[in-house]
Design a protein around this motif. Structure first.
Motif, PDB file in Angstrom:
ATOM      1  N   TYR A 181      57.531  37.610  43.895  1.00 21.53           N
ATOM      2  CA  TYR A 181      56.151  37.662  42.415  1.00 21.53           C
ATOM      3  C   TYR A 181      54.746  37.119  43.221  1.00 21.53           C
ATOM      4  CZ  TYR A 181      60.322  37.955  38.713  1.00 21.53           C
ATOM      5  OH  TYR A 181      60.769  38.248  38.468  1.00 21.53           O
ATOM      6  N   ILE A 182      53.790  36.657  42.328  1.00 19.33           N
ATOM      7  CA  ILE A 182      52.547  36.326  43.066  1.00 19.33           C
ATOM      8  C   ILE A 182      52.158  35.627  41.804  1.00 19.33           C
ATOM      9  CG2 ILE A 182      49.709  36.972  43.781  1.00 19.33           C
ATOM     10  CD1 ILE A 182      51.291  39.782  44.950  1.00 19.33           C
ATOM     11  N   ARG A 183      52.021  34.123  42.259  1.00 19.68           N
ATOM     12  CA  ARG A 183      51.071  33.581  40.597  1.00 19.68           C
ATOM     13  C   ARG A 183      50.135  33.323  40.871  1.00 19.68           C
ATOM     14  NH1 ARG A 183      54.358  30.537  37.705  1.00 19.68           N
ATOM     15  NH2 ARG A 183      55.320  32.086  37.008  1.00 19.68           N
ATOM     16  N   LEU A 184      48.471  33.526  40.082  1.00 20.11           N
ATOM     17  CA  LEU A 184      47.931  33.506  40.488  1.00 20.11           C
ATOM     18  C   LEU A 184      46.944  32.676  39.350  1.00 20.11           C
ATOM     19  CD1 LEU A 184      48.533  37.463  40.083  1.00 20.11           C
ATOM     20  CD2 LEU A 184      46.710  37.042  41.715  1.00 20.11           C
ATOM     21  N   VAL A 185      46.787  31.979  39.857  1.00 23.46           N
ATOM     22  CA  VAL A 185      45.846  30.435  39.442  1.00 23.46           C
ATOM     23  C   VAL A 185      44.008  30.605  39.504  1.00 23.46           C
ATOM     24  CG1 VAL A 185      45.849  27.936  39.065  1.00 23.46           C
ATOM     25  CG2 VAL A 185      47.533  29.013  40.456  1.00 23.46           C
ATOM     26  N   PRO A 186      43.466  31.095  38.580  1.00 21.56           N
ATOM     27  CA  PRO A 186      41.927  31.581  37.884  1.00 21.56           C
ATOM     28  C   PRO A 186      41.346  30.266  38.736  1.00 21.56           C
ATOM     29  CG  PRO A 186      43.363  32.244  35.933  1.00 21.56           C
ATOM     30  CD  PRO A 186      44.618  31.273  37.347  1.00 21.56           C
ATOM     31  N   LYS A 187      40.030  30.726  39.409  1.00 15.73           N
ATOM     32  CA  LYS A 187      40.041  30.037  39.840  1.00 15.73           C
ATOM     33  C   LYS A 187      38.067  29.964  39.228  1.00 15.73           C
ATOM     34  CE  LYS A 187      42.063  26.744  42.348  1.00 15.73           C
ATOM     35  NZ  LYS A 187      42.509  25.611  41.436  1.00 15.73           N
ATOM     36  N   ARG A 188      37.953  31.708  38.303  1.00 17.25           N
ATOM     37  CA  ARG A 188      36.373  30.975  38.431  1.00 17.25           C
ATOM     38  C   ARG A 188      36.649  33.028  37.690  1.00 17.25           C
ATOM     39  NH1 ARG A 188      30.923  34.164  41.143  1.00 17.25           N
ATOM     40  NH2 ARG A 188      32.749  35.266  41.402  1.00 17.25           N
ATOM     41  N   ILE A 189      36.280  32.644  36.261  1.00 20.14           N
ATOM     42  CA  ILE A 189      36.510  34.124  35.971  1.00 20.14           C
ATOM     43  C   ILE A 189      35.523  34.383  34.792  1.00 20.14           C
ATOM     44  CG2 ILE A 189      37.451  35.433  32.879  1.00 20.14           C
ATOM     45  CD1 ILE A 189      39.767  32.881  33.403  1.00 20.14           C
ATOM     46  N   LEU A 190      34.797  36.205  35.042  1.00 15.19           N
ATOM     47  CA  LEU A 190      33.097  36.298  34.315  1.00 15.19           C
ATOM     48  C   LEU A 190      33.911  37.474  33.085  1.00 15.19           C
ATOM     49  CD1 LEU A 190      33.148  36.080  37.657  1.00 15.19           C
ATOM     50  CD2 LEU A 190      31.147  36.916  36.686  1.00 15.19           C
ATOM     51  N   ALA A 191      33.127  37.794  32.093  1.00  9.82           N
ATOM     52  CA  ALA A 191      33.247  38.822  31.281  1.00  9.82           C
ATOM     53  C   ALA A 191      31.685  38.626  30.451  1.00  9.82           C
ATOM     54  CB  ALA A 191      34.482  38.103  30.262  1.00  9.82           C
ATOM     55  N   TRP A 192      32.068  40.470  30.197  1.00  6.52           N
ATOM     56  CA  TRP A 192      30.833  41.355  29.781  1.00  6.52           C
ATOM     57  C   TRP A 192      30.894  41.917  29.282  1.00  6.52           C
ATOM     58  CZ3 TRP A 192      30.856  40.571  35.501  1.00  6.52           C
ATOM     59  CH2 TRP A 192      30.533  41.946  36.587  1.00  6.52           C
ATOM     60  N   ASN A 193      30.374  42.491  28.620  1.00  6.40           N
ATOM     61  CA  ASN A 193      30.588  44.078  27.365  1.00  6.40           C
ATOM     62  C   ASN A 193      29.750  44.661  27.590  1.00  6.40           C
ATOM     63  OD1 ASN A 193      29.182  43.565  25.469  1.00  6.40           O
ATOM     64  ND2 ASN A 193      30.853  43.256  24.050  1.00  6.40           N
ATOM     65  N   SER A 194      28.632  44.708  28.658  1.00  5.99           N
ATOM     66  CA  SER A 194      26.865  46.051  28.336  1.00  5.99           C
ATOM     67  C   SER A 194      26.392  45.016  29.380  1.00  5.99           C
ATOM     68  CB  SER A 194      26.291  45.870  26.672  1.00  5.99           C
ATOM     69  OG  SER A 194      26.296  44.665  26.611  1.00  5.99           O
ATOM     70  N   LEU A 195      24.856  45.147  29.619  1.00  2.00           N
ATOM     71  CA  LEU A 195      23.848  44.442  30.435  1.00  2.00           C
ATOM     72  C   LEU A 195      23.476  43.903  29.362  1.00  2.00           C
ATOM     73  CD1 LEU A 195      22.607  44.682  32.919  1.00  2.00           C
ATOM     74  CD2 LEU A 195      20.986  46.413  31.375  1.00  2.00           C
ATOM     75  N   ALA A 196      23.930  43.766  28.093  1.00  2.00           N
ATOM     76  CA  ALA A 196      22.577  42.367  27.340  1.00  2.00           C
ATOM     77  C   ALA A 196      23.644  41.182  27.912  1.00  2.00           C
ATOM     78  CB  ALA A 196      23.108  43.279  25.798  1.00  2.00           C
ATOM     79  N   GLU A 197      25.149  41.025  28.115  1.00  2.00           N
ATOM     80  CA  GLU A 197      26.125  39.831  28.091  1.00  2.00           C
ATOM     81  C   GLU A 197      26.187  39.417  30.061  1.00  2.00           C
ATOM     82  OE1 GLU A 197      29.122  39.636  24.300  1.00  2.00           O
ATOM     83  OE2 GLU A 197      30.031  39.705  26.721  1.00  2.00           O
ATOM     84  N   PHE A 198      25.073  40.103  31.119  1.00  2.00           N
ATOM     85  CA  PHE A 198      25.202  40.224  32.202  1.00  2.00           C
ATOM     86  C   PHE A 198      24.803  38.490  32.679  1.00  2.00           C
ATOM     87  CE2 PHE A 198      24.076  40.729  36.708  1.00  2.00           C
ATOM     88  CZ  PHE A 198      25.763  41.191  37.349  1.00  2.00           C
ATOM     89  N   SER A 199      23.756  37.912  31.504  1.00  3.94           N
ATOM     90  CA  SER A 199      23.575  36.326  31.617  1.00  3.94           C
ATOM     91  C   SER A 199      25.014  35.787  31.164  1.00  3.94           C
ATOM     92  CB  SER A 199      22.397  36.624  30.931  1.00  3.94           C
ATOM     93  OG  SER A 199      21.375  35.157  31.119  1.00  3.94           O
ATOM     94  N   VAL A 219      36.921  42.303  32.156  1.00  3.08           N
ATOM     95  CA  VAL A 219      37.431  41.119  33.183  1.00  3.08           C
ATOM     96  C   VAL A 219      37.584  40.930  34.360  1.00  3.08           C
ATOM     97  CG1 VAL A 219      38.738  38.892  32.406  1.00  3.08           C
ATOM     98  CG2 VAL A 219      38.279  39.614  30.470  1.00  3.08           C
ATOM     99  N   LEU A 220      36.446  40.160  34.698  1.00  8.74           N
ATOM    100  CA  LEU A 220      36.854  39.330  37.065  1.00  8.74           C
ATOM    101  C   LEU A 220      37.440  38.116  36.838  1.00  8.74           C
ATOM    102  CD1 LEU A 220      33.900  40.825  37.857  1.00  8.74           C
ATOM    103  CD2 LEU A 220      36.418  42.153  37.794  1.00  8.74           C
ATOM    104  N   ILE A 221      38.390  38.088  37.624  1.00 11.86           N
ATOM    105  CA  ILE A 221      38.930  36.395  37.713  1.00 11.86           C
ATOM    106  C   ILE A 221      39.577  36.638  39.439  1.00 11.86           C
ATOM    107  CG2 ILE A 221      41.401  35.322  37.515  1.00 11.86           C
ATOM    108  CD1 ILE A 221      41.754  36.363  35.060  1.00 11.86           C
ATOM    109  N   ASP A 222      38.853  35.584  39.986  1.00 12.64           N
ATOM    110  CA  ASP A 222      38.827  35.149  41.536  1.00 12.64           C
ATOM    111  C   ASP A 222      39.953  34.136  41.132  1.00 12.64           C
ATOM    112  OD1 ASP A 222      36.879  36.838  42.518  1.00 12.64           O
ATOM    113  OD2 ASP A 222      35.302  34.981  41.754  1.00 12.64           O
ATOM    114  N   ALA A 223      40.895  34.149  42.072  1.00  7.81           N
ATOM    115  CA  ALA A 223      42.316  33.315  41.732  1.00  7.81           C
ATOM    116  C   ALA A 223      42.559  33.201  43.416  1.00  7.81           C
ATOM    117  CB  ALA A 223      43.231  34.135  41.070  1.00  7.81           C
ATOM    118  N   TYR A 224      43.178  31.927  43.076  1.00  5.10           N
ATOM    119  CA  TYR A 224      43.914  31.570  44.148  1.00  5.10           C
ATOM    120  C   TYR A 224      45.438  31.741  43.798  1.00  5.10           C
ATOM    121  CZ  TYR A 224      46.610  28.221  47.407  1.00  5.10           C
ATOM    122  OH  TYR A 224      47.839  27.869  48.318  1.00  5.10           O
ATOM    123  N   THR A 225      46.407  32.344  45.203  1.00  3.63           N
ATOM    124  CA  THR A 225      47.437  33.063  44.710  1.00  3.63           C
ATOM    125  C   THR A 225      48.912  32.011  45.060  1.00  3.63           C
ATOM    126  OG1 THR A 225      47.504  34.350  46.954  1.00  3.63           O
ATOM    127  CG2 THR A 225      46.014  35.060  44.936  1.00  3.63           C
TER     128      THR A 225
END
Length: 157
Positions: free
Chosen positions: A123-141, A85-91
């Motif tokens: 403390y750092i509060r992270l507010v997600p702006k973009r979330i990506l998730a995949w478990n294999s190449l089959a899920e890259f799309s 799981v990759l998350i781009d966040a505002y902090t």
């Protein structure tokens, strides 16, 4: 891993449910920050998830905090290369006395309690702006689950 052994791709609702479960049940992530001229800076940290934001803490005088003061965005990674799981966040940086009690209590259960040394930590509060998730190449799309802070109902990639 050959393509014959790839797990079947999950649909968007299942990936979202799995991601929310992982955020709720996990407590360790990699946090990446950067600022002009210094390149990327990566640290392992504990976190807590409250259903919409993540909270972590680090040393007040760290390069991470310096980077976030200059550019209040971060990328975090949870999981491993086979299920990520990759998350781009505002902090948002919060002085220890300014954190809500629920977040402070939850964080103290998974890491060092910053309330014991409030002059050393933020403390750092992270507010997600973009979330990506995949478990294999089959899920890259279809890996993008959230965009501009909103969960997606249809795939954009």
């Amino acid at each position: 891993m050959s393509s014959a052994t790839l797990p079947p791709a999950r649909d968007l609702p299942q990936r979202r449910a799995d991601t929310l479960d992982r955020l709720s049940s996990g407590f360790q992530m990699w946090l990446t920050t950067g600022s002009d001229g210094h390149g990327a800076h990566l640290i392992p940290v504990a976190y807590v998830w409250n259903g919409s934001t993540l909270t972590t803490a680090t040393f007040r005088r760290s390069r991470t905090v310096s980077n976030l003061r200059a550019r209040p965005t971060a990328r975090l990674a949870i999981g491993d290369t086979a299920d990520v799981v990759l998350i781009d966040a505002y902090t948002i940086l919060l002085d220890v006395p300014n954190i809500d009690v629920a977040s402070a209590e939850a964080y103290a259960k998974v890491s060092t309690d910053p309330r014991n040394a409030p002059d050393m930590f933020l403390y750092i509060r992270l507010v997600p702006k973009r979330i990506l998730a995949w478990n294999s190449l089959a899920e890259f799309s279809g890996r993008t689950l959230m965009l501009n802070g909103s969960w997606l109902d249809t795939s954009v990639d």
